[in-house]
Design an enzyme around this catalytic site. Structure first.
Site, PDB file in Angstrom:
ATOM      1  N   GLU A  83     -18.246  69.121  46.929  1.00  0.00           N
ATOM      2  CA  GLU A  83     -17.734  68.229  48.130  1.00  0.00           C
ATOM      3  C   GLU A  83     -17.558  66.639  47.664  1.00  0.00           C
ATOM      4  OE1 GLU A  83     -20.360  71.446  50.178  1.00  0.00           O
ATOM      5  OE2 GLU A  83     -20.081  70.627  48.015  1.00  0.00           O
ATOM      6  N   CYS A 115     -24.766  67.111  51.015  1.00  0.00           N
ATOM      7  CA  CYS A 115     -23.329  66.966  51.087  1.00  0.00           C
ATOM      8  C   CYS A 115     -22.679  66.779  52.583  1.00  0.00           C
ATOM      9  CB  CYS A 115     -22.908  68.342  50.818  1.00  0.00           C
ATOM     10  SG  CYS A 115     -22.915  68.479  48.914  1.00  0.00           S
ATOM     11  N   THR A 227     -19.312 104.030  24.693  1.00  0.00           N
ATOM     12  CA  THR A 227     -18.380 102.572  24.595  1.00  0.00           C
ATOM     13  C   THR A 227     -18.939 101.921  23.436  1.00  0.00           C
ATOM     14  OG1 THR A 227     -18.143 102.624  26.970  1.00  0.00           O
ATOM     15  CG2 THR A 227     -17.892 100.604  25.822  1.00  0.00           C
ATOM     16  N   LEU A 235     -20.128  91.879  24.028  1.00  0.00           N
ATOM     17  CA  LEU A 235     -20.534  91.401  24.998  1.00  0.00           C
ATOM     18  C   LEU A 235     -20.998  90.042  25.242  1.00  0.00           C
ATOM     19  CD1 LEU A 235     -22.581  94.706  25.811  1.00  0.00           C
ATOM     20  CD2 LEU A 235     -20.160  94.296  26.235  1.00  0.00           C
ATOM     21  N   ARG A 238     -17.678  84.398  24.671  1.00  0.00           N
ATOM     22  CA  ARG A 238     -17.129  83.699  23.437  1.00  0.00           C
ATOM     23  C   ARG A 238     -15.761  82.775  24.081  1.00  0.00           C
ATOM     24  NH1 ARG A 238     -16.395  88.919  22.735  1.00  0.00           N
ATOM     25  NH2 ARG A 238     -14.382  89.763  22.377  1.00  0.00           N
ATOM     26  N   GLU A 322     -19.814  97.271  32.477  1.00  0.00           N
ATOM     27  CA  GLU A 322     -18.460  97.583  31.896  1.00  0.00           C
ATOM     28  C   GLU A 322     -18.398  98.771  30.883  1.00  0.00           C
ATOM     29  OE1 GLU A 322     -16.914  94.301  29.743  1.00  0.00           O
ATOM     30  OE2 GLU A 322     -17.921  92.514  30.735  1.00  0.00           O
ATOM     31  N   GLY A 324     -17.412 102.920  30.230  1.00  0.00           N
ATOM     32  CA  GLY A 324     -16.378 103.996  30.222  1.00  0.00           C
ATOM     33  C   GLY A 324     -16.416 104.667  31.268  1.00  0.00           C
TER      34      GLY A 324
END
Length: 398
Positions: A83, A115, A227, A235, A238, A322, A324
């Site tokens: 804000e 704020c 996986t 994981l 980057r 994450e 499969g």
């Protein structure tokens, strides 16, 4: 852009190049101007993923006569709030304008002044927020202070997207336990791989960058051992600047994880395994640096609810899943999830492709509420929120 948006002037020059330009569609399919600007504020907020903890991600816009006069997002813990940045950039023009912010303005002094005081002093005429702030020092107090000064405050626009933006923050502040988000990439025909055992880059770079932002706001990222073997994933985060990677978590019922891997001595990884896994393998992995957690099983699969509870005991109170199809399906079937992000790429893998789920789950059992969809450089990100989680959070907010 829909007709409602064309009625207002929002020049692209007012939107920084550093912010992903996406087209978002909310749960109600609406295309009203308030929703458009809150969507933009949410997009800004995501830019700081991984840099604001323990503070939430927050974005803000100052708008007047359909023009964005100032914009900003909370960029790092201890620095200016969204804000303040947006109001400073708007300057005197903010007087009589509307402040769109992704969370209730704070009403207490921390690393920065309240704020709400700045909002009031800048003469803003209206404030639009998706939800209240669950912090007990705020939770409705900021709204009351603004309204007492004659400022119109509208609450609820894009609330589901805003909850997903800060799910771990909401659950932690409200004492609702660990946060679990499911993420998976798939094709238009619902396939997550072109064939079994094949690693495929399904989405483009910008969608993967968004996936890294999801990693950045979770303490752990979880996959299954299949996986790990198939994809050899890193994981990490980057694709983002200066963001620490989350803790790798692997479901490995038989302890097949290799005894030498960078995660073992650098990332404090956690391996979730069954109670009857080989003791000698556990000892070797522990010596190498892993934290091995034995969990109960149901139909030969790790008990998901117990696994998440054990992760919380070890300081991993928010986890991005994450895995499969097997891991994804196990979390869905157990009902252990709060948010879900489906990254959909406009390609087809055909009949030989690996499907998203390995078992059927009915709409009623899924308990999902559509939160929105965004187009990110040709890919579509569909977000869902758990009805159960949504109700629990909103019931506890003032």
């Amino acid at each position: 852009m829909c007709d409602a948006h064309r009625d207002k002037t929002v020049p692209l020059s007012d939107i920084p190049e550093s912010v992903d330009r996406v087209t978002s569609f909310g749960a109600d399919g609406g295309c009203r101007i308030d929703e458009f600007f809150i969507d933009r504020a949410i997009d800004f907020a995501w830019m700081a993923a991984g840099k604001t903890q323990p503070n939430p991600l927050v974005g803000a816009l100052v708008v007047k006569d359909g023009r964005i006069l100032g914009e900003g997002y909370h960029q790092k813990y201890g620095e200016d709030h969204a804000e303040s940045i947006a109001l400073e950039r708007a300057g005197e023009s903010a007087r009589g304008g509307t402040l769109y912010v992704t969370l209730e303005p704070c009403a207490h002094t921390g690393n920065t002044p309240p704020c709400v005081d700045e909002v009031i002093s800048n003469g803003v005429g209206r404030v639009v927020i998706p939800t209240l702030d669950p912090d007990e020092r705020v939770n409705g107090r900021g709204v009351r202070m603004l309204r007492e000064r004659g400022i119109q405050v509208d609450i609820g626009v894009r609330s589901d997207r805003a909850l997903l933006l800060n799910m771990a923050y909401f659950k932690s502040k409200l004492g609702l336990g660990p946060a679990v988000t499911l993420k998976i990439a798939m094709t238009l025909d619902g396939k997550i791989a072109s064939r079994r055992g094949q690693r495929d880059d399904i989405t483009g770079t910008e969608a993967r960058r968004m996936a890294h932002r999801l990693r950045a706001v979770h303490e752990g990222v979880l996959i299954g051992i299949e996986t790990f073997v198939t994809d050899s994933p890193q994981l990490d985060c980057r694709l983002l600047d200066s963001v620490d990677p989350p803790v790798p978590v692997v479901i490995d019922g038989s302890l097949k994880f290799p005894g030498r891997h960078p995660w073992l001595d650098r990332r404090q990884m956690v391996i979730l395994t069954s109670k009857d896994a080989p003791e000698e393998r556990e000892a070797a992995l522990v010596r190498a640096g892993a934290r091995v957690v034995r969990c109960g099983t149901s139909e030969s699969a790790i008990d998901i609810a117990e696994a998440v509870a054990e992760l919380e005991k070890r300081g991993v109170s928010s986890v991005l899943v994450e895995g499969g199809r097997k891991v994804f399906s196990s979390f869905v079937e157990a009902g252990v999830w709060d948010g879900m992000f489906l990254f959909v790429s406009p390609v087809l893998f055909g009949p030989d492709g690996v499907g998203l789920a390995d078992r059927a789950v009915g709409k009623e059992n899924l308990g999902a509420r559509f939160a929105g969809a965004s187009v990110v450089s040709g890919d579509v990100v569909v977000s869902l929120i758990s009805e159960k989680t949504r109700s629990a959070i909103l019931d506890r907010l003032s």
